[in-house]
Design a protein around this motif. Sequence first.
Motif, PDB file in Angstrom:
ATOM      1  N   ARG A   1       0.832  -1.211   0.000  1.00 35.49           N
ATOM      2  CA  ARG A   1       0.000   0.000   0.000  1.00 35.49           C
ATOM      3  C   ARG A   1       0.864   1.257   0.000  1.00 35.49           C
ATOM      4  O   ARG A   1       0.602   2.202  -0.744  1.00 35.49           O
ATOM      5  CB  ARG A   1      -0.928  -0.009   1.211  1.00 35.49           C
TER       6      ARG A   1
ATOM      7  N   THR B   1      -5.902  -4.202  -1.514  1.00 29.13           N
ATOM      8  CA  THR B   1      -6.338  -3.901  -0.149  1.00 29.13           C
ATOM      9  C   THR B   1      -7.619  -4.636   0.225  1.00 29.13           C
ATOM     10  O   THR B   1      -8.044  -4.555   1.369  1.00 29.13           O
ATOM     11  CB  THR B   1      -6.550  -2.390   0.046  1.00 29.13           C
TER      12      THR B   1
ATOM     13  N   TYR C   1      -3.813  -0.757  -6.098  1.00 27.67           N
ATOM     14  CA  TYR C   1      -3.953  -0.436  -4.680  1.00 27.67           C
ATOM     15  C   TYR C   1      -5.312  -0.911  -4.157  1.00 27.67           C
ATOM     16  O   TYR C   1      -5.398  -1.548  -3.110  1.00 27.67           O
ATOM     17  CB  TYR C   1      -3.808   1.074  -4.465  1.00 27.67           C
ATOM     18  N   CYS C   2      -6.367  -0.604  -4.913  1.00 25.22           N
ATOM     19  CA  CYS C   2      -7.713  -0.988  -4.470  1.00 25.22           C
ATOM     20  C   CYS C   2      -7.883  -2.500  -4.426  1.00 25.22           C
ATOM     21  O   CYS C   2      -8.457  -3.039  -3.480  1.00 25.22           O
ATOM     22  CB  CYS C   2      -8.760  -0.372  -5.393  1.00 25.22           C
TER      23      CYS C   2
END
Length: 122
Positions: free
Chosen positions: A59, A109, A105-106
Amino acid sequence: MAGLPEHFVVFGRKIPRTPKSLTRSLTQFSPAFGDVSHLEHYRPAYKQKNLADRAYLNRIGCLISIVIVTLGIPLDYVVYPEQFVQFVQFAFLRVAEVAFLMAMYCITTLPSVKPYLFRKRR
């Protein structure tokens, strides 16, 4: 040309070049290295902590990359104002890269995806 030595000498002790087992070669330094079975109960906690650390660092890496690539857009224009056409082309590439990094990133996560992305392969 001479061949490689069969052993290394460390602090006056001969260590074989290719030990049969790491535990046995470490036992010559200290008997405490002979039996590491008492460490097995730490393995699940270590794997969980390692997974969390790798996800966190991913992240952070994505966020830093997004910021740096985004800051490159105005920098291109400031450094090369006479090449506006190339600036627009590179700006589109940078925007596409930022979109990819944001998607990565999305996705990474999501709690359901983490165990599959941040595990060691055997």
